[in-house]
Design a protein around this motif. Structure first.
Motif, short mmCIF file in Angstrom:
data_model
loop_
_atom_site.label_atom_id
_atom_site.label_comp_id
_atom_site.label_asym_id
_atom_site.label_seq_id
_atom_site.Cartn_x
_atom_site.Cartn_y
_atom_site.Cartn_z
N PHE A 110 1.41 -1.08 -0.22
CA PHE A 110 0.14 -0.02 -0.32
C PHE A 110 0.87 1.29 -0.25
N ALA A 111 2.12 1.15 0.80
CA ALA A 111 2.40 2.23 0.56
C ALA A 111 3.61 2.96 -0.73
N GLU A 112 4.19 1.21 -1.15
CA GLU A 112 4.34 2.33 -2.36
C GLU A 112 2.97 2.70 -3.42
N SER A 113 2.11 2.01 -3.63
CA SER A 113 0.93 2.26 -4.42
C SER A 113 0.83 3.96 -3.74
N LEU A 114 0.42 4.27 -2.60
CA LEU A 114 0.62 5.26 -2.55
C LEU A 114 1.71 6.88 -2.67
N ARG A 115 2.63 6.27 -2.94
CA ARG A 115 3.65 7.07 -3.23
C ARG A 115 3.92 7.57 -4.98
N ASN A 116 3.03 6.00 -5.29
CA ASN A 116 3.02 6.28 -6.70
C ASN A 116 1.68 7.01 -6.77
N LEU A 117 0.58 6.90 -6.15
CA LEU A 117 -0.21 7.77 -6.42
C LEU A 117 0.11 9.46 -6.40
N GLU A 118 0.79 9.50 -4.45
CA GLU A 118 1.44 11.06 -4.71
C GLU A 118 2.01 11.95 -5.21
N GLU A 119 2.75 10.44 -6.73
CA GLU A 119 3.87 11.68 -7.02
C GLU A 119 3.04 11.51 -8.54
N ILE A 120 1.85 10.80 -9.04
CA ILE A 120 0.93 11.17 -9.91
C ILE A 120 0.25 12.74 -10.17
N VAL A 121 0.02 12.51 -9.05
CA VAL A 121 -0.99 14.11 -8.00
C VAL A 121 -0.10 14.91 -8.97
N ASN A 155 -16.54 -6.38 2.65
CA ASN A 155 -16.11 -7.20 2.34
C ASN A 155 -16.04 -8.75 3.85
N PRO A 156 -15.96 -9.17 4.11
CA PRO A 156 -16.08 -10.42 5.06
C PRO A 156 -14.39 -10.21 5.61
N ASP A 157 -14.05 -9.19 5.06
CA ASP A 157 -12.50 -9.87 5.80
C ASP A 157 -12.09 -8.08 6.36
N PRO A 158 -12.28 -7.70 7.92
CA PRO A 158 -11.91 -6.65 8.20
C PRO A 158 -10.58 -6.43 7.68
N GLU A 159 -9.48 -6.81 6.91
CA GLU A 159 -8.49 -5.97 6.72
C GLU A 159 -8.31 -5.69 5.34
N VAL A 160 -9.43 -5.63 4.24
CA VAL A 160 -9.84 -5.88 3.06
C VAL A 160 -10.51 -4.31 3.23
N TYR A 161 -11.28 -4.66 4.76
CA TYR A 161 -12.00 -2.88 5.06
C TYR A 161 -10.93 -1.88 5.56
N ALA A 162 -9.75 -2.21 5.60
CA ALA A 162 -8.84 -1.84 6.23
C ALA A 162 -8.62 -0.67 4.86
N TYR A 163 -7.92 -1.53 4.56
CA TYR A 163 -7.33 -1.55 3.08
C TYR A 163 -8.47 -0.98 2.14
N ALA A 164 -9.59 -0.90 2.01
CA ALA A 164 -10.62 0.42 1.16
C ALA A 164 -10.56 2.18 1.94
N ALA A 165 -10.53 1.57 3.23
CA ALA A 165 -10.31 2.75 4.15
C ALA A 165 -8.99 4.09 3.97
N ALA A 166 -7.98 2.86 3.77
CA ALA A 166 -6.54 3.90 3.19
C ALA A 166 -6.45 4.16 1.90
N THR A 167 -7.25 3.37 0.89
CA THR A 167 -7.30 3.37 -0.08
C THR A 167 -8.21 4.88 -0.78
N VAL A 168 -9.63 5.18 -0.34
CA VAL A 168 -10.42 6.03 0.18
C VAL A 168 -9.90 7.10 0.52
N LYS A 169 -9.07 7.11 1.65
CA LYS A 169 -9.03 8.33 2.34
C LYS A 169 -7.48 9.28 1.58
N SER A 170 -6.86 8.04 0.95
CA SER A 170 -5.75 8.74 -0.74
C SER A 170 -6.35 9.35 -1.53
N CYS A 171 -7.33 8.50 -1.67
CA CYS A 171 -8.01 9.70 -2.95
C CYS A 171 -9.14 10.64 -2.54
#
Ligand code: XLS
Ligand code: NI
Ligand code: NI
Length: 433
Positions: A110-121, A155-171
């Motif tokens: 996720f950290a690398e995706s975030l860095r990529n997003l910040e750079e393209i933004v 998602n039944p998996d709480p880790e996916v909920y968390a990943y979704a939250a992190a993704t939406v926050k970044s977007c």
């Protein structure tokens, strides 16, 4: 400059008589209609994903497009942005819309995706500063990667909920940084395939809490844009939780969000839900949640979300009429969430698809505006409901059932049916399209 669109001129308005393919026949951005420039009424946006990230696949075959920016890495992502802004310039569109995954390469973490997003933004921000196009809305792609296959917030998996939250926050951060006027949440895979493995009540509750936390965060960071839900009844899930405007409104009421969240209505999604586009717009407007539209149609034979450019102005005029009745867009716009067909390989196809879509919308809009300004349809509608103007009729709405019932006997009320005049009104429409 890249050389992808080389030799394609900037598109100008030449009017209906022109034989130039690379010209607008109906969209004249500076023409004033109902006291406002057409560009400011229509607020066109190009969808980054279909135009620049979609490889041309269908269920039976893969990539048909060979774009020089396809592949991994930041350099190619930047080339994609260069080409995208060249297209916005050629078309003169004031807006675009994007998902994180359209614009940045996926990282290993996720950290690398975030860095990529910040750079393209950063890069998109520079592009916006030197070009006309601005951001209509940003959004997160919570449906393509395999991690989302059983949903994001649901998602039944709480880790996916968390990943979704992190993704939406970044977007949301990215959208705010780019001055986006809206932030869209389309349900993606927020739905289910079978009840045999699904706790519907729990998933719906998680979707509600997720949306509340998005709205809380919006206020925390001072994002001034609108949060929009994009309803869709099915695809990719068999059952989507945000089926249509009515379902979304019930959901928003349930979670106390009806004053916070509006809808982005897509023509093709409305049809999949068994409604007309104009019904969904009129309903949203009447509920006070109309935000924006995705102007892409389905093929009426396929029953699937084929995301085609609009090319039937008569059909779209009825939709624009409802948008005009609703007072027009405030932060929303006309986003072409539309893709060219997979055989349409040429750069010219991409440009001309948008030219046709913009002309179709402009022609539809002008017809709707003329009819609205003539007050012809509105006058007939007022006439039909005129009985409700009397003080007696209005007072009835505050009376208990038995009092209303008593008045029928006391006044010997005996209503006489009147024509709904549908065909006459359809003929009236015909005069304008
Ligand atoms: C898919 C949706 C999608 C949204 C943005 O059917 O239309 O493209 O508009 O995530
Ligand atoms: Ni869609
Ligand atoms: Ni859409």
């Amino acid at each position: 400059m890249t050389d992808f669109f080389k030799n394609i001129p900037t598109i100008k308005y030449e009017g209906p008589g022109t034989s130039n393919e690379f010209a607008f026949r109906h969209y004249n951005p500076d023409e004033v209609v109902m006291g406002k420039r057409m560009e400011d009424h229509l607020r066109f946006a190009v969808a980054y994903w279909h135009s620049f990230a979609w490889p041309g696949g269908d269920p039976f075959g893969g990539q048909t497009f060979e774009r020089p920016w396809f592949g991994d890495g930041m350099a190619l992502a930047k080339m994609k942005a260069d080409v995208a802004f060249e297209m916005f310039d050629i078309l003169g569109t004031p807006f675009y819309a994007f998902h994180d995954a359209d614009a940045r390469p996926e990282g290993a973490t996720f950290a690398e995706s975030l860095r990529n997003l910040e750079e393209i933004v950063e890069y998109l921000a520079e592009k916006q500063a030197s070009h006309k196009a601005k951001l209509l809305w940003g959004t997160a792609n919570l449906f393509s990667h395999r991690r989302w296959m059983s949903g994001a917030a649901t998602n039944p998996d709480p880790e996916v909920y968390a990943y979704a939250a992190a993704t939406v926050k970044s977007c949301l951060d990215a959208t705010m940084k780019l001055g986006g006027q809206n932030y869209v949440l389309w349900g993606g895979r927020e739905g289910y395939e079978t009840l045999l493995n699904t706790d519907l009540a729990q998933e719906r509750a998680h979707a509600g809490r997720f949306l509340q936390s998005v709205v809380e965060y919006k206020h925390k960071i001072g994002f001034q844009g609108a949060i929009l839900i994009e309803p869709k009844p099915q695809e990719p899930s068999k059952h989507q939780y945000d089926y249509d405007v009515a379902t979304v409104y019930g959901f928003l009421k349930d979670f106390g969000l009806e004053k916070e969240v509006q809808v982005n209505i897509e023509q093709g999604h409305a049809i999949l839900a068994g409604h007309s586009f104009e019904h969904e717009i009129a309903l949203a407007a009447s509920l006070g949640i109309f935000g924006s539209i995705d102007m892409n149609r389905n093929d009426y034979q396929s029953g699937w979300d084929t995301d085609q450019f609009p090319n039937n102005h008569a059909e779209k005029a009825v939709a624009f009429y409802e948008i005009i009745r609703a007072g027009g867009y405030t932060k929303g716009g006309t986003n072409f969430d539309a893709k060219i067909r997979r055989q349409s390989l040429d750069p010219e196809d991409l440009i001309l698809a948008h030219v046709g879509g913009m002309d179709t919308c402009a022609r539809a809009f002008k017809a709707a505006a003329a009819l609205f300004e003539a007050d012809a349809l509105e006058a007939k509608r007022r006439e039909r409901y005129a009985g409700w103007q009397s003080a007696e009729a209005k007072a009835m709405l505050n009376q208990p059932l038995e009092a209303v019932a008593a008045s029928v006997l006391a006044q010997n009320i005996n209503p006489q049916p009147r024509s709904g005049r549908q065909e006459r009104l359809e003929n009236l429409w015909n005069d304008y399209i």
